[in-house]
Design a protein around this motif. Structure first.
Motif, mmCIF file in Angstrom:
data_model
loop_
_atom_site.group_PDB
_atom_site.id
_atom_site.type_symbol
_atom_site.label_atom_id
_atom_site.label_comp_id
_atom_site.label_asym_id
_atom_site.label_seq_id
_atom_site.Cartn_x
_atom_site.Cartn_y
_atom_site.Cartn_z
ATOM 1 N N GLN A 48 -2.943 23.446 95.035
ATOM 2 C CA GLN A 48 -3.482 24.205 93.917
ATOM 3 C C GLN A 48 -2.537 24.030 92.738
ATOM 4 O O GLN A 48 -1.350 24.356 92.841
ATOM 5 N N SER A 99 -6.554 24.247 85.527
ATOM 6 C CA SER A 99 -6.233 24.219 86.953
ATOM 7 C C SER A 99 -7.080 23.185 87.679
ATOM 8 O O SER A 99 -8.201 22.882 87.260
ATOM 9 N N ARG A 111 4.178 26.553 89.370
ATOM 10 C CA ARG A 111 2.788 26.348 88.941
ATOM 11 C C ARG A 111 1.874 25.847 90.061
ATOM 12 O O ARG A 111 0.652 26.009 89.975
ATOM 13 N N ASN A 168 -1.891 24.940 88.792
ATOM 14 C CA ASN A 168 -2.211 25.805 87.655
ATOM 15 C C ASN A 168 -1.313 25.463 86.471
ATOM 16 O O ASN A 168 -0.292 24.789 86.621
#
Length: 113
Positions: free
Chosen positions: A80, A16, A65, A82
């Motif tokens: 963000q 991440s 994601r 991930n």
């Protein structure tokens, strides 16, 4: 308007990262903000959009994601990311405006083992 991205780097597949984009100028809260990426030898791709009143849109390849968000008190937009994949490797740019009127300098994201 000036945009400065940060948070890129090298991460292993499945990892991440959180990108940040600091907005300098007036009326940040009025702008649609975007994340765009460009991989070597490929065309630029729109990754995510967050409108001034909150709704978000994502490219199909995001597949749940990534999350775009904004903090109007801090004049900052975030991405963000991930479950990163090698194909997410690119320079990620923050842009302001629904027509991408302003661009940051970009931040490199490399996903590799």
């Amino acid at each position: 308007v000036e945009l400065v991205e940060s948070g890129g780097g090298l991460v292993q597949p499945g990892g991440s990262l959180r990108l940040s984009c600091a907005f300098s100028g007036s009326l940040f809260s009025a702008y649609t903000m975007n994340w765009v990426r460009q991989a070597p030898g490929k065309r630029r791709e729109l990754v995510a959009v967050i409108r001034n009143y909150g709704p978000t849109t994502y490219a199909d390849f995001v597949e749940g994601r990534f999350t775009i968000s904004r903090d109007n008190a801090k004049n900052t937009v975030y991405l963000q990311m991930n479950s990163l994949k090698p194909e997410d490797t690119a320079v990620y740019y923050c842009t302001a405006g629904s027509s991408h009127d302003y661009w940051g300098q970009g931040t490199q994201v490399t996903v590799s083992s």
